[in-house]
Motif scaffolding. Structure first.
Motif, PDB file in Angstrom:
ATOM      1  N   UNK A 204       0.794  -1.290   0.008  1.00  8.82           N
ATOM      2  CA  UNK A 204       0.132   0.171   0.098  1.00  8.82           C
ATOM      3  C   UNK A 204       0.823   1.411   0.086  1.00  8.82           C
ATOM      4  N   UNK A 205       1.905   1.216   0.810  1.00  8.83           N
ATOM      5  CA  UNK A 205       2.759   2.453   0.812  1.00  8.83           C
ATOM      6  C   UNK A 205       3.539   2.543  -0.508  1.00  8.83           C
ATOM      7  N   UNK A 206       4.244   1.543  -1.388  1.00 10.74           N
ATOM      8  CA  UNK A 206       4.727   1.508  -2.436  1.00 10.74           C
ATOM      9  C   UNK A 206       3.612   2.200  -3.557  1.00 10.74           C
ATOM     10  N   UNK A 207       2.554   1.693  -3.372  1.00 10.97           N
ATOM     11  CA  UNK A 207       1.591   2.108  -4.390  1.00 10.97           C
ATOM     12  C   UNK A 207       1.343   3.584  -4.536  1.00 10.97           C
ATOM     13  N   UNK A 208       1.483   4.260  -3.137  1.00 13.79           N
ATOM     14  CA  UNK A 208       1.163   5.499  -2.875  1.00 13.79           C
ATOM     15  C   UNK A 208       2.606   6.367  -3.111  1.00 13.79           C
ATOM     16  N   UNK A 209       3.550   5.745  -3.487  1.00 12.71           N
ATOM     17  CA  UNK A 209       4.880   6.426  -3.313  1.00 12.71           C
ATOM     18  C   UNK A 209       5.383   6.779  -2.149  1.00 12.71           C
ATOM     19  N   UNK A 210       5.191   5.992  -1.172  1.00 11.41           N
ATOM     20  CA  UNK A 210       5.720   6.362   0.168  1.00 11.41           C
ATOM     21  C   UNK A 210       6.649   4.935   0.769  1.00 11.41           C
ATOM     22  N   UNK A 211       7.163   5.266   1.720  1.00 12.43           N
ATOM     23  CA  UNK A 211       7.988   4.230   2.291  1.00 12.43           C
ATOM     24  C   UNK A 211       7.846   4.267   3.493  1.00 12.43           C
ATOM     25  N   UNK A 212       7.907   3.046   4.233  1.00 15.07           N
ATOM     26  CA  UNK A 212       7.697   2.683   5.540  1.00 15.07           C
ATOM     27  C   UNK A 212       8.591   3.486   6.672  1.00 15.07           C
ATOM     28  N   UNK A 213       7.808   4.106   7.575  1.00 14.09           N
ATOM     29  CA  UNK A 213       8.425   5.055   8.499  1.00 14.09           C
ATOM     30  C   UNK A 213       9.518   4.144   9.411  1.00 14.09           C
ATOM     31  N   UNK A 214       8.907   3.112   9.961  1.00 10.02           N
ATOM     32  CA  UNK A 214       9.517   1.989  10.762  1.00 10.02           C
ATOM     33  C   UNK A 214       8.651   1.128  10.909  1.00 10.02           C
ATOM     34  N   UNK A 215       9.362  -0.331  10.975  1.00 14.32           N
ATOM     35  CA  UNK A 215       8.752  -1.678  11.231  1.00 14.32           C
ATOM     36  C   UNK A 215       9.314  -2.454  12.176  1.00 14.32           C
ATOM     37  N   UNK A 216       8.397  -2.860  13.312  1.00 10.81           N
ATOM     38  CA  UNK A 216       9.059  -3.354  14.438  1.00 10.81           C
ATOM     39  C   UNK A 216       8.378  -4.803  14.678  1.00 10.81           C
ATOM     40  N   UNK A 217       9.087  -5.878  14.807  1.00  8.72           N
ATOM     41  CA  UNK A 217       8.587  -7.343  14.858  1.00  8.72           C
ATOM     42  C   UNK A 217       8.548  -7.202  16.619  1.00  8.72           C
ATOM     43  N   UNK A 218       7.685  -7.832  17.184  1.00  6.39           N
ATOM     44  CA  UNK A 218       7.560  -8.166  18.527  1.00  6.39           C
ATOM     45  C   UNK A 218       7.842  -9.702  18.891  1.00  6.39           C
ATOM     46  N   UNK A 219       8.210  -9.892  19.899  1.00  5.46           N
ATOM     47  CA  UNK A 219       8.443 -11.392  20.297  1.00  5.46           C
ATOM     48  C   UNK A 219       7.218 -12.041  20.750  1.00  5.46           C
ATOM     49  N   UNK A 220       6.092 -11.311  20.959  1.00  3.63           N
ATOM     50  CA  UNK A 220       4.696 -11.683  21.360  1.00  3.63           C
ATOM     51  C   UNK A 220       3.567 -10.763  20.948  1.00  3.63           C
ATOM     52  N   UNK A 221       2.383 -11.385  20.848  1.00  6.49           N
ATOM     53  CA  UNK A 221       1.604 -10.546  20.692  1.00  6.49           C
ATOM     54  C   UNK A 221       0.953  -9.915  22.132  1.00  6.49           C
ATOM     55  N   UNK A 222       0.257  -8.769  22.061  1.00 11.66           N
ATOM     56  CA  UNK A 222      -0.303  -8.361  23.434  1.00 11.66           C
ATOM     57  C   UNK A 222      -0.072  -6.864  23.687  1.00 11.66           C
ATOM     58  N   UNK A 223      -0.935  -6.425  24.648  1.00  4.58           N
ATOM     59  CA  UNK A 223      -0.810  -4.992  24.987  1.00  4.58           C
ATOM     60  C   UNK A 223       0.561  -4.420  25.378  1.00  4.58           C
ATOM     61  N   UNK A 224       1.176  -5.412  26.208  1.00  2.00           N
ATOM     62  CA  UNK A 224       2.632  -4.916  26.668  1.00  2.00           C
ATOM     63  C   UNK A 224       3.485  -4.727  25.759  1.00  2.00           C
ATOM     64  N   UNK A 225       3.412  -5.842  24.659  1.00  2.00           N
ATOM     65  CA  UNK A 225       4.318  -5.539  23.562  1.00  2.00           C
ATOM     66  C   UNK A 225       4.285  -4.453  22.960  1.00  2.00           C
ATOM     67  N   UNK A 226       2.923  -4.034  22.517  1.00  2.00           N
ATOM     68  CA  UNK A 226       2.649  -2.846  21.882  1.00  2.00           C
ATOM     69  C   UNK A 226       3.196  -1.645  22.952  1.00  2.00           C
ATOM     70  N   UNK A 227       2.974  -1.624  24.019  1.00  2.00           N
ATOM     71  CA  UNK A 227       3.307  -0.499  24.767  1.00  2.00           C
ATOM     72  C   UNK A 227       4.859  -0.072  24.879  1.00  2.00           C
ATOM     73  N   UNK A 228       5.518  -1.265  24.884  1.00  5.15           N
ATOM     74  CA  UNK A 228       7.078  -1.302  24.839  1.00  5.15           C
ATOM     75  C   UNK A 228       7.570  -0.620  23.657  1.00  5.15           C
TER      76      UNK A 228
END
Length: 337
Positions: A204-228
């Protein structure tokens, strides 16, 4: 109170005893209109067939197994309930196994459902180490269907949601609101669904001529992971105008982190999640998200599995479409680069 018999079902439905028997045994040669008459009569009469007699007659256990690693997920919970309801309508009972990796079982194959003649078939719901499960089930010749598989180009019969389209639509929604600084936080990348959602985001970003600002993979799903993750972004001066989170729990964690630093959702930051967990419509602001069609997932899995049990060779894996649910956590971008 008189016990309801199969003859009562025959009288109530207005079809023959043979037809009622075929519906109870899930034989595919029944006209759909007649099948619905029988199912409605069964429901109206609250008929409970004698499972032992029925199983003896058809040479089966009358049980379908479902194995998964957790019920701490309202999507999985919804799928299990739908599977149970669909099986009841077809005269089967559900045997549930919540099974996770143990220290003494590195291959994850010691599952009580995997014993010969214990169940007529198995639904595998989003389990890791999928290849070992598939090998074991094929070796024991147990019919099975996988919901939310994690092996690309799997040869197993599967029911999946198009996670690529989900990631694409989530990101397009943010772009259409005028956002260009869009970050992505996802779960562990050993999940095929995680990789596909990220691929949709990047497309979607590529089609709009944009680049990802930042991509972060977490070790697990959940609220605490997103918060950190969000706290780390802020510490590094990374302030997006929008975030696509690959899970509703991650999305909620991101929102809480930015709100704790005085940012307003969605005025300062738009956030979109994925799954449409029950809490997504209950938090403030209510979460924009991508809904997974859990009812359809369960229904299709049961349909495919029962066809396998009946010996059908013409079965095709199912890919369902996700749905964008717009709520209050996303808004037009007022900040320009």
């Amino acid at each position: 109170m008189k016990k309801v018999s199969i003859l009562d079902v025959v009288e109530k439905s207005g079809v023959s005893l043979v037809t009622v028997s075929r519906v109870l045994n899930n034989v595919g040669t029944v006209r759909e209109s007649n099948r619905q008459k029988v199912l409605q009569a069964i429901k109206d009469l609250d008929y409970r067939p004698n499972s032992a007699a029925r199983s003896l007659a058809r040479g089966s256990t009358g049980l379908i197994g479902l194995t998964l690693e957790t019920l701490k997920d309202t999507v999985f919970d919804g799928i299990v309930h739908t599977v149970n309801q669909s099986l009841e309508e077809s005269g089967y009972f559900l045997a549930l196994s919540i099974f996770s990796r143990t220290e003494g079982d590195p291959d994850q194959k010691t599952n009580f459902l995997f014993q010969e003649d214990r169940v007529d078939g198995i639904i595998v719901l989003s389990l890791l180490d999928e290849e070992n499960y598939v090998m074991e089930l094929k070796r024991k010749k147990i019919p099975f269907v996988i919901i939310d598989n994690h092996v690309a180009n799997s040869r197993a019969l599967t029911v999946n949601v198009d996670n690529y389209i989900g990631g694409l639509e989530a990101t397009k929604h943010l772009i259409e609101l005028g956002h260009t600084r869009i970050a992505h936080v996802s779960g562990p990348d050993h999940f095929l669904s995680v990789r596909e959602r990220k691929r949709g985001y990047e497309k979607a970003l590529s089609d709009a001529g944009l680049s990802p600002l930042i991509v972060t993979h977490t070790e697990s799903f959940g609220i605490r992971s997103g918060f950190d993750v969000a706290k780390t972004w802020m510490q590094n001066g990374m302030i997006p105008t929008a975030v696509f989170a690959g899970d509703d729990g991650l999305a909620l964690g991101v929102m809480e982190a930015y709100q704790s630093e005085g940012y307003k959702i969605p005025d300062d930051l738009s956030v979109i999640g994925y799954d449409d967990q029950v809490f997504a419509a209950e938090i403030h602001p209510r979460l924009t998200t991508i809904r997974q069609p859990m009812e359809q997932m369960g229904q299709h899995a049961v349909r495919l599995l029962l066809k396998l049990i009946q010996g059908s060779k013409r079965n095709t894996s199912v890919v369902l479409q996700p749905e964008l649910i717009v709520r209050e956590s996303t808004a037009i971008c007022l900040k320009k680069d």
